[in-house]
Design an enzyme around this catalytic site. Structure first.
Site, PDB file in Angstrom:
ATOM      1  N   LYS A 178      10.269   3.174   6.974  1.00 13.65           N
ATOM      2  CA  LYS A 178       9.770   4.544   7.069  1.00 13.65           C
ATOM      3  C   LYS A 178       9.171   4.720   8.460  1.00 13.65           C
ATOM      4  O   LYS A 178       8.269   3.983   8.850  1.00 13.65           O
ATOM      5  CB  LYS A 178       8.715   4.823   5.997  1.00 13.65           C
ATOM      6  N   THR A 181      -0.645   9.209   2.003  1.00 12.21           N
ATOM      7  CA  THR A 181      -1.024  10.416   1.273  1.00 12.21           C
ATOM      8  C   THR A 181      -1.867  10.098   0.047  1.00 12.21           C
ATOM      9  O   THR A 181      -2.645  10.935  -0.413  1.00 12.21           O
ATOM     10  CB  THR A 181       0.244  11.187   0.867  1.00 12.21           C
ATOM     11  N   ILE A 196      10.272  10.791   3.381  1.00  9.67           N
ATOM     12  CA  ILE A 196       9.133  10.545   2.495  1.00  9.67           C
ATOM     13  C   ILE A 196       8.052  11.500   2.978  1.00  9.67           C
ATOM     14  O   ILE A 196       7.191  11.157   3.782  1.00  9.67           O
ATOM     15  CB  ILE A 196       8.703   9.066   2.538  1.00  9.67           C
ATOM     16  N   TYR A 221       6.768   0.059   6.760  1.00 11.38           N
ATOM     17  CA  TYR A 221       6.172   1.370   7.012  1.00 11.38           C
ATOM     18  C   TYR A 221       5.592   1.365   8.425  1.00 11.38           C
ATOM     19  O   TYR A 221       4.525   0.811   8.661  1.00 11.38           O
ATOM     20  CB  TYR A 221       5.108   1.643   5.952  1.00 11.38           C
TER      21      TYR A 221
END
Length: 299
Positions: free
Chosen positions: A162, A44, A204, A133
């Site tokens: 994640k 993001t 998240i 991630y």
């Protein structure tokens, strides 16, 4: 350790440069909204468009503004291992509580290569909690549950992952390989509740920049076993969660945040503005959630 809603902040720009004042506003919005942590420099945040020095400065600003109120978990991954190591060391020395390291993208490494990559990161910061991630849609490769389990057994500071994929079967195998106490966070907004029902400890989710209280409350209810209450919030948040992906993230997110007066509507190339049709859909969505100032609603 880490759990609950940890919003991934967008990186605000003004005339091409990091807008530190806007970044501080974003931090205040999510922390005061009840978020359980803050992340900066993830997908993001457009990290691939920034220099290492810009990414370091964003980490410094967020840490300063958070001032110890909640954990800060920066994204520190890069394509080059040397840059990942440098940024991860920096995050630790700057005072972050952990780091999130993306699966290396574009080169499509095999599982042994992924093991060695994350092993080197873990060895470099042995007392620093790390989240892997996993985002196969962006990376082009997925780290296998067996590889994660191997890393977890060999390096205690690899504490979680994640998961930014719709593959829920992956989670079941992941918990079997890495242990039920492995800290899994959802990385796809609308799958927060389904993943938490399988054992994930939080999310998240970019949506938490718009609606921090609601996303935090969903996580709290799920963690407390109140799945009826969590389901109500899941369906309440569904349109906002889907809106994040009406164009490439963070384009929809930043568009609405700009209308809210929190940042400039600005991205780094090759990202650009969305279509008028998507903007109109976003405007109607934002109105329904009460996100827009009165003058914007009337426009």
């Amino acid at each position: 350790m880490f759990r609950g809603s940890i919003p991934p902040l967008p990186t605000p720009f003004r005339r091409g440069r990091l807008d530190e004042e806007a970044l501080r506003r974003l931090v205040e919005r999510v922390v005061q909204g009840g978020s359980h942590g803050v992340s900066v420099g993830g997908t993001t945040g457009e990290p691939g468009t920034q220099t290492l020095e810009e990414r370091k400065r964003a980490i410094e600003v967020v840490l300063d503004q958070v001032a110890g109120r909640v954990p800060v978990i920066p994204g520190t991954g890069a394509l080059r291992l040397e840059e990942t190591l440098e940024l991860t060391r920096f995050a630790k020395e700057a005072g972050a509580q952990g780091a999130m390291v993306i699966v290396p993208y574009y080169v499509k490494p095999n599982q042994e290569g992924l093991y060695r990559y994350f092993a080197e990161v873990a060895r470099t910061v042995p007392d620093f909690p790390l989240l892997i991630y996993n985002i196969p849609g962006r990376a082009g490769v997925e780290i296998a549950p067996k590889t994660v389990g191997r890393l977890r057994r060999d390096f205690p500071n690899i504490v979680g992952l994640k998961h930014s994929s719709k593959d829920l079967e992956y989670l079941s195998h992941l918990f079997l390989e890495a242990g039920r106490d492995f800290l899994v966070f959802c990385g796809l907004e609308s799958l927060t509740l389904p993943m938490m029902s399988l054992g994930a400890v939080g999310t998240i989710a970019a949506t938490a920049n718009w609606l921090p209280k609601e996303v935090a409350l969903l996580c709290e209810k799920a963690l407390a076993g109140d799945y009826q209450g969590a389901r109500e919030l899941h369906f309440h948040l569904l349109e906002a969660n889907e809106a994040i992906f009406w164009d490439t993230n963070p384009i929809p997110l930043k568009t609405v945040l700009s209308w809210m007066g929190l940042l400039e509507k600005e991205w780094r190339p090759p990202l650009g503005p969305t279509t008028p049709e998507v903007e109109e859909r976003l405007r109607r969505m934002a109105e329904r959630y009460g996100l827009l100032p009165k003058e914007k609603e009337a426009a």
